[in-house]
Write a protein that holds these residues in place. Structure first.
Motif, PDB file in Angstrom:
ATOM      1  N   LEU A  62     -18.371  -5.872  17.468  1.00  0.00           N
ATOM      2  CA  LEU A  62     -17.955  -6.973  16.586  1.00  0.00           C
ATOM      3  C   LEU A  62     -16.724  -6.550  15.779  1.00  0.00           C
ATOM      4  CD1 LEU A  62     -21.354  -8.244  15.120  1.00  0.00           C
ATOM      5  CD2 LEU A  62     -19.846  -9.479  16.663  1.00  0.00           C
ATOM      6  N   GLU A  63     -16.828  -5.353  15.236  1.00  0.00           N
ATOM      7  CA  GLU A  63     -15.714  -4.846  14.435  1.00  0.00           C
ATOM      8  C   GLU A  63     -14.462  -4.680  15.286  1.00  0.00           C
ATOM      9  OE1 GLU A  63     -14.601  -0.775  11.999  1.00  0.00           O
ATOM     10  OE2 GLU A  63     -16.686  -1.226  12.430  1.00  0.00           O
ATOM     11  N   VAL A 111     -12.755  -8.073  16.045  1.00  0.00           N
ATOM     12  CA  VAL A 111     -11.982  -8.640  14.932  1.00  0.00           C
ATOM     13  C   VAL A 111     -10.799  -7.748  14.573  1.00  0.00           C
ATOM     14  CG1 VAL A 111     -12.145  -9.435  12.528  1.00  0.00           C
ATOM     15  CG2 VAL A 111     -14.035  -9.800  14.084  1.00  0.00           C
ATOM     16  N   ASN A 150      -3.975  -7.361  10.127  1.00  0.00           N
ATOM     17  CA  ASN A 150      -4.440  -7.440   8.747  1.00  0.00           C
ATOM     18  C   ASN A 150      -3.321  -7.039   7.790  1.00  0.00           C
ATOM     19  OD1 ASN A 150      -5.714  -7.309   6.293  1.00  0.00           O
ATOM     20  ND2 ASN A 150      -6.929  -5.492   6.793  1.00  0.00           N
ATOM     21  N   LEU A 166      -3.361  -7.057   4.664  1.00  0.00           N
ATOM     22  CA  LEU A 166      -3.869  -6.413   3.450  1.00  0.00           C
ATOM     23  C   LEU A 166      -4.102  -4.924   3.645  1.00  0.00           C
ATOM     24  CD1 LEU A 166      -6.609  -9.029   2.488  1.00  0.00           C
ATOM     25  CD2 LEU A 166      -4.306  -8.871   1.576  1.00  0.00           C
ATOM     26  N   LYS A 167      -4.186  -4.540   4.921  1.00  0.00           N
ATOM     27  CA  LYS A 167      -4.603  -3.175   5.205  1.00  0.00           C
ATOM     28  C   LYS A 167      -3.640  -2.126   4.652  1.00  0.00           C
ATOM     29  CE  LYS A 167      -7.180  -1.160   8.999  1.00  0.00           C
ATOM     30  NZ  LYS A 167      -7.598  -1.392  10.371  1.00  0.00           N
ATOM     31  N   ILE A 182      -1.888  -2.283   1.992  1.00  0.00           N
ATOM     32  CA  ILE A 182      -1.803  -2.214   0.532  1.00  0.00           C
ATOM     33  C   ILE A 182      -2.465  -0.929   0.055  1.00  0.00           C
ATOM     34  CG2 ILE A 182      -2.561  -3.298  -1.622  1.00  0.00           C
ATOM     35  CD1 ILE A 182      -2.422  -5.971  -0.183  1.00  0.00           C
ATOM     36  N   GLY A 183      -1.745  -0.237  -0.800  1.00  0.00           N
ATOM     37  CA  GLY A 183      -2.286   1.017  -1.310  1.00  0.00           C
ATOM     38  C   GLY A 183      -2.004   2.205  -0.431  1.00  0.00           C
ATOM     39  N   GLN A 184      -1.384   1.950   0.720  1.00  0.00           N
ATOM     40  CA  GLN A 184      -1.012   3.040   1.605  1.00  0.00           C
ATOM     41  C   GLN A 184       0.498   3.027   1.755  1.00  0.00           C
ATOM     42  OE1 GLN A 184      -3.233   2.282   5.167  1.00  0.00           O
ATOM     43  NE2 GLN A 184      -5.106   3.125   4.317  1.00  0.00           N
ATOM     44  N   ILE A 222     -10.992   2.985   9.525  1.00  0.00           N
ATOM     45  CA  ILE A 222     -11.214   4.198   8.739  1.00  0.00           C
ATOM     46  C   ILE A 222     -11.798   3.803   7.389  1.00  0.00           C
ATOM     47  CG2 ILE A 222      -8.868   4.230   7.764  1.00  0.00           C
ATOM     48  CD1 ILE A 222      -8.956   7.315   8.177  1.00  0.00           C
ATOM     49  N   THR A 223     -12.770   4.562   6.934  1.00  0.00           N
ATOM     50  CA  THR A 223     -13.359   4.296   5.620  1.00  0.00           C
ATOM     51  C   THR A 223     -13.158   5.522   4.743  1.00  0.00           C
ATOM     52  OG1 THR A 223     -15.512   5.195   6.227  1.00  0.00           O
ATOM     53  CG2 THR A 223     -15.157   2.853   6.623  1.00  0.00           C
ATOM     54  N   ARG A 224     -13.139   5.305   3.449  1.00  0.00           N
ATOM     55  CA  ARG A 224     -13.019   6.432   2.540  1.00  0.00           C
ATOM     56  C   ARG A 224     -14.019   6.250   1.406  1.00  0.00           C
ATOM     57  NH1 ARG A 224      -9.382   5.831  -1.803  1.00  0.00           N
ATOM     58  NH2 ARG A 224      -8.602   3.726  -2.070  1.00  0.00           N
ATOM     59  N   GLY A 225     -13.995   7.176   0.474  1.00  0.00           N
ATOM     60  CA  GLY A 225     -14.950   7.094  -0.620  1.00  0.00           C
ATOM     61  C   GLY A 225     -16.143   7.990  -0.349  1.00  0.00           C
ATOM     62  N   ASN A 241     -18.186   7.940   1.994  1.00  0.00           N
ATOM     63  CA  ASN A 241     -18.437   8.179   3.400  1.00  0.00           C
ATOM     64  C   ASN A 241     -17.116   8.090   4.152  1.00  0.00           C
ATOM     65  OD1 ASN A 241     -19.867   8.479   5.751  1.00  0.00           O
ATOM     66  ND2 ASN A 241     -20.340   6.304   5.922  1.00  0.00           N
ATOM     67  N   THR A 273     -15.169   8.247   7.142  1.00  0.00           N
ATOM     68  CA  THR A 273     -15.303   8.278   8.596  1.00  0.00           C
ATOM     69  C   THR A 273     -14.215   7.435   9.232  1.00  0.00           C
ATOM     70  OG1 THR A 273     -16.785   6.374   8.585  1.00  0.00           O
ATOM     71  CG2 THR A 273     -17.809   8.553   8.511  1.00  0.00           C
ATOM     72  N   PHE A 275     -20.104  -6.859   9.258  1.00  0.00           N
ATOM     73  CA  PHE A 275     -19.842  -5.951  10.383  1.00  0.00           C
ATOM     74  C   PHE A 275     -18.623  -6.362  11.215  1.00  0.00           C
ATOM     75  CE2 PHE A 275     -24.548  -5.373   9.788  1.00  0.00           C
ATOM     76  CZ  PHE A 275     -24.393  -4.180   9.101  1.00  0.00           C
ATOM     77  N   ALA A 276     -18.186  -7.592  11.076  1.00  0.00           N
ATOM     78  CA  ALA A 276     -17.027  -8.015  11.868  1.00  0.00           C
ATOM     79  C   ALA A 276     -15.793  -8.257  11.005  1.00  0.00           C
ATOM     80  CB  ALA A 276     -17.372  -9.290  12.639  1.00  0.00           C
ATOM     81  N   ALA A 282     -11.832  -5.859   8.762  1.00  0.00           N
ATOM     82  CA  ALA A 282     -10.522  -6.458   9.030  1.00  0.00           C
ATOM     83  C   ALA A 282      -9.835  -6.937   7.756  1.00  0.00           C
ATOM     84  CB  ALA A 282     -10.680  -7.635   9.990  1.00  0.00           C
ATOM     85  N   CYS A 315     -10.119  -5.246   4.817  1.00  0.00           N
ATOM     86  CA  CYS A 315     -10.124  -4.164   3.833  1.00  0.00           C
ATOM     87  C   CYS A 315      -8.735  -4.037   3.190  1.00  0.00           C
ATOM     88  CB  CYS A 315     -10.547  -2.855   4.473  1.00  0.00           C
ATOM     89  SG  CYS A 315      -9.391  -2.203   5.670  1.00  0.00           S
ATOM     90  N   GLU A 337     -23.831   7.373   6.880  1.00  0.00           N
ATOM     91  CA  GLU A 337     -24.314   8.115   5.714  1.00  0.00           C
ATOM     92  C   GLU A 337     -25.826   8.325   5.861  1.00  0.00           C
ATOM     93  OE1 GLU A 337     -23.968  10.437   3.397  1.00  0.00           O
ATOM     94  OE2 GLU A 337     -22.034   9.465   3.178  1.00  0.00           O
ATOM     95  N   THR A 374     -13.974   9.766  -7.184  1.00  0.00           N
ATOM     96  CA  THR A 374     -14.384   8.793  -6.171  1.00  0.00           C
ATOM     97  C   THR A 374     -14.910   7.528  -6.826  1.00  0.00           C
ATOM     98  OG1 THR A 374     -14.961  10.610  -4.711  1.00  0.00           O
ATOM     99  CG2 THR A 374     -15.817   8.451  -4.129  1.00  0.00           C
ATOM    100  N   TYR A 407     -12.579   4.658  -5.850  1.00  0.00           N
ATOM    101  CA  TYR A 407     -13.171   3.937  -4.724  1.00  0.00           C
ATOM    102  C   TYR A 407     -14.227   2.926  -5.174  1.00  0.00           C
ATOM    103  CZ  TYR A 407     -15.921   3.057  -0.558  1.00  0.00           C
ATOM    104  OH  TYR A 407     -16.602   2.444   0.443  1.00  0.00           O
TER     105      TYR A 407
END
Lengths: 362, 186
Positions: free
Chosen positions: A43-44, A47, A52, A54-55, A57-59, A115-118, A120, A122, B19-20, B24, B26, B68, B131, B135
């Protein structure tokens, strides 16, 4: 009795946390997690094809000239440190002919889709078990070490970044070969612990993987030393390490799928000790042949590395390792080795090496 | 719209969003937590028991979808659902300002609880403060905005709830009132 519902559920949650920590996320947890992720990650991925705005922003903006220069600078630093590593490696290999096959690792290239931060940190990549990726495999990028595969579905994988708080890897200082354990943190700071205080470590020293643990081959660039201080026991250093590049900027990675036996060779303590001993003898033995050969060897490596770096991970094809054993006796052996990438037009692997032993042996 | 239908629709829709869509949309690597919407909704409208159950289910799903430690998000969202239910039994939360405050508090509480649980369940606590600032604060803010929009929208759609004053009398199917509420009435 309605109050029992949250109490029971809270106890169940704590039990799950305890079990998960004790089982290290494995067993039934990994099976269920894999099942859930096999539903959610497609699903991810579906999409994720939609742009995106917005992605970013901040980078750092890619159009920003300064950001480009910084990126280029970090890549050049990586290249220089790699060259230094290859030069040292060349010297070791000259003395240790048995070590002809250091990086015999196959790899699969993949793109980072999320990619996620904080809490977790990953990344999700677009390759999974159907491409041969398994949990626990090491992941590197064109700029250096990236992370380790945490979970796998048939078409995607989740990579725990090396900066994550639950990530740790064997590492060492490139110059002094002082080894320790590199750990991440919640804010992404890297710390190298358990480095014997008898070693000399200075700010700006390059930190590379030590090969301990078997996940990564030795010599993958990690970062530079920012701060050195003794820990509470006064027996070890606690070294703060700056990553050599912003890990979130990497879009292409290599998953080291390869030969576990080759990795096991790298973690052979006896062999590593013999390498260190050999290095010492080389440095004190004033072998003019070696020292004069080093620049030409580095130049040769530079050409090869630049080629592979500019190739920028076009394919995963190779995973090959070319070793011309026949040339050893005549002093013309040409070893092309790669930590997970093919030297022939494959990815711009951080640790792709082409070492002309013949030159060094002359 | 019937309450259970609305719950089911909200749950499924938020699952899809989480999840979808969330990865996108973020912003700088920070994505909202859409699964907090059904948790707070059920907590506000059906009481603390249902809210905590919904929180546990949603959190567990999020735990398994991520990488996690399993149970951390389940416990933190359970707490949010529980407190939302308790809050709804104390006062009527229907107006926009109250919904905004609820959304903000729920989002912040969830992030703080999750962070605390993660830190307590792991050996290393280095970098926790930064964090939380860099975050969790932004995640909470992003989630609170989405939560507020969702709660206001759902509030407009669902009209069939009796007023909390009716519930305070204890004669409805929305669950027995808390002791706290009874004491207040006396």
């Amino acid at each position: 009795m309605r109050w029992l519902v949250p109490v029971v559920l809270a106890v169940l949650s704590i039990a799950l946390i305890t079990l998960c920590v004790r089982m290290d996320g494995g067993g039934a947890f990994s099976v269920v997690r894999s099942g859930v992720q096999s539903v959610t990650q497609p699903l991810e991925a579906a999409v994720a094809t939609v742009p995106n705005p917005l992605k970013s922003i901040g980078q750092p903006s890619e159009d920003d000239k300064t950001a480009q220069l910084e990126l280029e600078n970090s890549q050049l630093k990586t290249l220089v440190s790699q060259l230094e590593e290859y030069r040292q490696q060349d010297q070791r290999l000259t003395s240790l002919l048995k070590l002809s096959d250091t990086y015999g690792l196959a790899s699969v290239s993949a793109n980072v889709t999320g990619i996620t931060r904080g809490w977790n940190q990953t990344a999700t990549i677009n390759k999974g078990s159907s491409q041969g990726i398994r949990v626990g495999m090491g992941v590197i990028s064109s700029c250096g070490m990236y992370g380790q595969v945490e979970s796998v579905t048939s078409s995607t994988s989740t990579v725990r970044l090396m900066t994550d708080a639950n990530s740790s890897v064997g590492a060492m200082i490139q110059g002094s070969r002082a080894r320790g354990i590199l750990s991440g943190s919640y804010d992404g700071t890297l710390t190298l612990n358990y480095v014997d205080i008898s070693y000399t470590v200075g700010e700006g020293d390059i930190v590379i993987s030590s090969g301990a643990g078997g996940t990564y081959p030795q010599g993958i660039i990690i970062g530079t030393v920012r701060n050195v201080e003794p820990d509470s026991s006064k027996l070890y250093y606690r070294i703060t390490v700056d990553p050599i590049y912003p890990i979130s900027s990497c879009q292409e990675v290599l998953v080291l799928t390869g030969d576990e036996d080759a990795v096991a060779t790298l973690v052979d303590e006896t062999l590593l000790d013999s390498i260190v001993t050999s290095m010492t003898s080389i440095s004190t033995g004033s072998s003019t042949a070696n020292s004069s050969a080093a620049p030409s060897s580095s130049a040769s490596t530079s050409a090869q590395s630049q080629g592979t770096t500019s190739a920028q991970t076009q394919s995963s094809a190779g995973s090959s390792q070319q070793t011309n054993q026949s040339g050893q006796q005549s002093g013309q052996s040409n070893t092309s080795a790669s930590s997970g990438s093919a030297s022939s037009g494959s990815n711009g692997a951080a640790s792709a090496a082409s070492t002309n032993r013949g030159t060094a042996g002359e | 719209m019937p309450k259970n239908t609305a719950y089911a629709l909200t749950f499924v829709l938020c699952l899809l969003l989480q999840f979808a869509v969330a990865p996108a949309i973020c912003i700088g690597g920070i994505e909202p937590n859409f699964l907090l919407i059904p948790v707070v909704l059920v907590g506000l409208r059906s009481g603390y028991a249902s809210g905590s159950a919904m929180g546990f289910i949603c959190g567990l799903l999020e735990d398994f979808a991520g990488s996690e430690i399993i149970g951390c998000m389940a416990l933190s969202m359970l707490i949010v659902g529980l407190l939302a239910g308790i809050a709804s039994s104390v006062m009527e939360i229907r107006t926009a300002p109250l919904l905004a405050i609820t959304a903000f508090v729920a989002a912040v509480l969830n992030e703080l609880a999750y962070g605390l649980i993660v830190v307590l369940s792991s050996a290393d606590s280095a970098g926790v403060l930064s964090t939380v600032v860099s975050y969790s604060a932004f995640t909470a803010l992003y989630t609170a905005v989405m939560l507020f929009i969702a709660l206001v929208t759902i509030n407009l759609v669902m009209h069939d709830d009796p007023a909390p004053s009716t519930r305070l009398s204890g004669g409805t199917s929305y669950g027995r009132p808390l002791k706290l509420k009874s004491r207040r009435l006396r």
